[in-house]
Scaffold this active site. Structure first.
Site: not given
Lengths: 229, 297
Positions: B2-3
């Site tokens: 995830c970013g």
């Protein structure tokens, strides 16, 4: 001197040029890297004694597996800088993120700012000098080499440490399992003096540091130590 | 992996650029999670008005008649602006509960977020596509957060995308995974919270909403999260006028922050911040583990 601008040149071309420098017929000894903008894997796996100046901040794994090169980052470094370095030098002018110098087998990593958590985790012969502070769980399971910290260390320093030597000038928030403060003998002062000199640090004295190392009670499983694992 | 990204503007002169700056940050983080993407933008609240962002898998069938369908519940105040699969309903602030009840009776409409300032857009797909279909880059605002997802704890669906919003003008994005979300979800259900997914992050969002409903401010609620949530997390949260960051005590998940006179910015990696104005001279640091950071207008 080749100047490689990562704003216009793909990262693969940079690393290929640096790898080519180790092959016969290539005579470039100095490289400049512009606009890294946090890119991952800048100057990884370099196996030639070349000088690399990176002008800006880098992302993950800069200088990973370095062998013989001198890499200077004029900015900060993301996670895993100089991971598994074999030899050579990596200098970070700014801060370093998590697990700087992890599993490094040789060479010198200098961080002129602060390092975050797990600095020198599982180090296996690398020397790491940090001018600022280091974060929690640094030198976890460190096996050999030296970690020198001019500032403070976070929680659980040297947890499950083997034979690496840790020198901390400031406060240590807490020691991990089996890590203890040890006497600074003349050979340690001498070693520290040479490490500081190598890192270009002249304004502090080896006598200002405390040495930490393994109490060696966890080397072999002993049921009485079960709580400490 | 995830970013996550966040941008809280201190300088009002940058407000017209909020959507564009946040979009650029999020697209840079695409390779941390290409499953789905979402963004929450806090605009300027209009006096006496509120906004409900809704999503529909059948926008062409549902949205053209939505304003008329909500006319009674909203006392004639509802105005619907359609953006692809989402629509933003603007209405009298006093009619939110009645309109939510009307929306709850429409099976093809799902509520993404409610508040005076926030609009939330999220879909399955790459950030660049999600941003383009909702025209995020042209949106002004005072602060916003974004997320690009690599799914670990629940399905890749629109409802499983972040941000999660469980209270008025509140939303949260998360990098990590929680290990006690099922137990906590049961406890929160007993307190009257409702859940739309099996997602761990929705539980974290609902936890904060419940704590704040109990009288805590966001900072206190985040302190509580450090005690009550188990697992790995870097959270970035938004409120009507505030922006907060917290990491778990182990702090495995990466986080970088930058602050200048003009803004406070958050990114999973420095790359996300590298194109912000004045980043060369910004104060850049890693948020400490188990430490709450919070800014407010």
């Amino acid at each position: 001197m080749p100047v490689i601008d990562l704003a216009t040149t793909p990262l693969r071309e940079l690393n290929q040029a640096l790898h080519d420098a180790a092959t016969p017929g290539h005579n470039d000894t100095e490289f400049e890297v512009l606009n890294p903008k946090g890119a991952h894997a800048v100057a990884v796996g370099v196996a030639a004694p070349v000088d690399i100046q990176v002008k800006g901040s880098v992302g993950y794994y800069c200088g990973g597996m370095n062998e013989a090169a001198s890499i200077t980052v004029h900015g900060s470094a993301g996670p895993g800088v100089a991971e598994n370095m074999m030899s050579g030098t990596v200098v970070i002018k700014g801060d370093a993120s998590q697990y700087a110098g992890a599993t490094g087998r040789g060479g010198l990593l200098v961080i002129e700012g602060n390092a975050a958590s797990r600095c020198g985790i599982s180090m296996k012969g690398i020397n790491i000098v940090v001018r600022g502070n280091i974060g929690h769980m640094s030198a976890f399971m460190a096996q050999s080499g030296n970690l020198v910290v001019l500032g403070d260390a976070g929680e659980a320093l040297g947890d499950s440490l083997y034979e690496a030597r840790l020198f901390v000038r400031g406060a240590v928030k807490s020691l991990g399992a089996d890590c203890v403060a040890k006497e600074m003998r003349p050979e340690h002062l001498q070693l520290l003096e040479s490490l500081l000199a190598e890192a270009g640090i002249t304004d502090v004295k080896p006598q200002e540091f405390t040495r930490y190392g393994s109490a060696r009670t966890l080397y072999n499983f002993n049921i009485d130590n079960a709580d400490a694992y | 992996m995830c970013g996550i990204v966040g941008l809280f503007l201190k300088d009002r002169a940058l407000e017209p650029q909020l959507g564009a700056l946040l979009s650029g940050m999020l697209v840079t983080m695409t390779d941390r999670g290409p499953d789905s993407a979402g963004i929450a933008i806090y605009g300027t609240p209009a006096e006496g008005r509120a906004k409900i962002t809704v999503q529909s898998p059948e926008p062409d069938a549902v949205f053209p008649g939505l304003q008329a369908a909500l006319a009674e519940a909203s006392g004639g105040s509802a105005e619907v602006a359609v953006k692809s699969t989402h629509a933003v309903i603007s209405l009298d602030a006093g009619k939110v509960a009645a309109v939510r009840a009307a929306l709850a009776a429409m099976p093809a409409v799902r509520v993404m977020g409610v508040g005076e300032a926030v609009e939330i857009f999220k879909e399955v797909g790459l950030p660049k596509d999600v941003i383009a279909r909702f025209e995020i880059a042209g949106m002004p605002g005072s602060h916003g957060i974004g997320h690009t997802r690599m799914a670990t704890e629940s399905a890749v669906t629109t409802m499983g995308a972040h941000p999660f919003s469980t209270g008025a003008d509140q939303c949260l994005v998360h990098n990590g995974s929680l290990s006690n979300h099922n137990g906590l979800r049961r406890v929160l259900r007993q307190k009257g919270m409702s859940f739309e997914t099996e997602n761990d992050t929705e539980v974290a969002a609902a936890y904060l909403t419940a704590e704040m409903a109990g009288g805590k401010n966001l900072g206190q609620a985040l302190e509580g999260a450090l005690e009550d949530l188990d697992g790995f997390f870097t959270f970035v949260v938004g409120t009507k006028s505030g922006f907060g960051v917290v990491r778990d005590p182990i702090a495995c998940k990466p986080a970088v922050m930058a602050e200048t006179d003009q803004y406070v910015a958050f990114g999973s990696e420095y790359r996300a911040l590298a194109n912000l104005p004045g980043i060369e001279t910004a104060r850049v640091w890693e948020p400490e583990p188990a430490t709450v950071y919070f800014w407010e207008h």
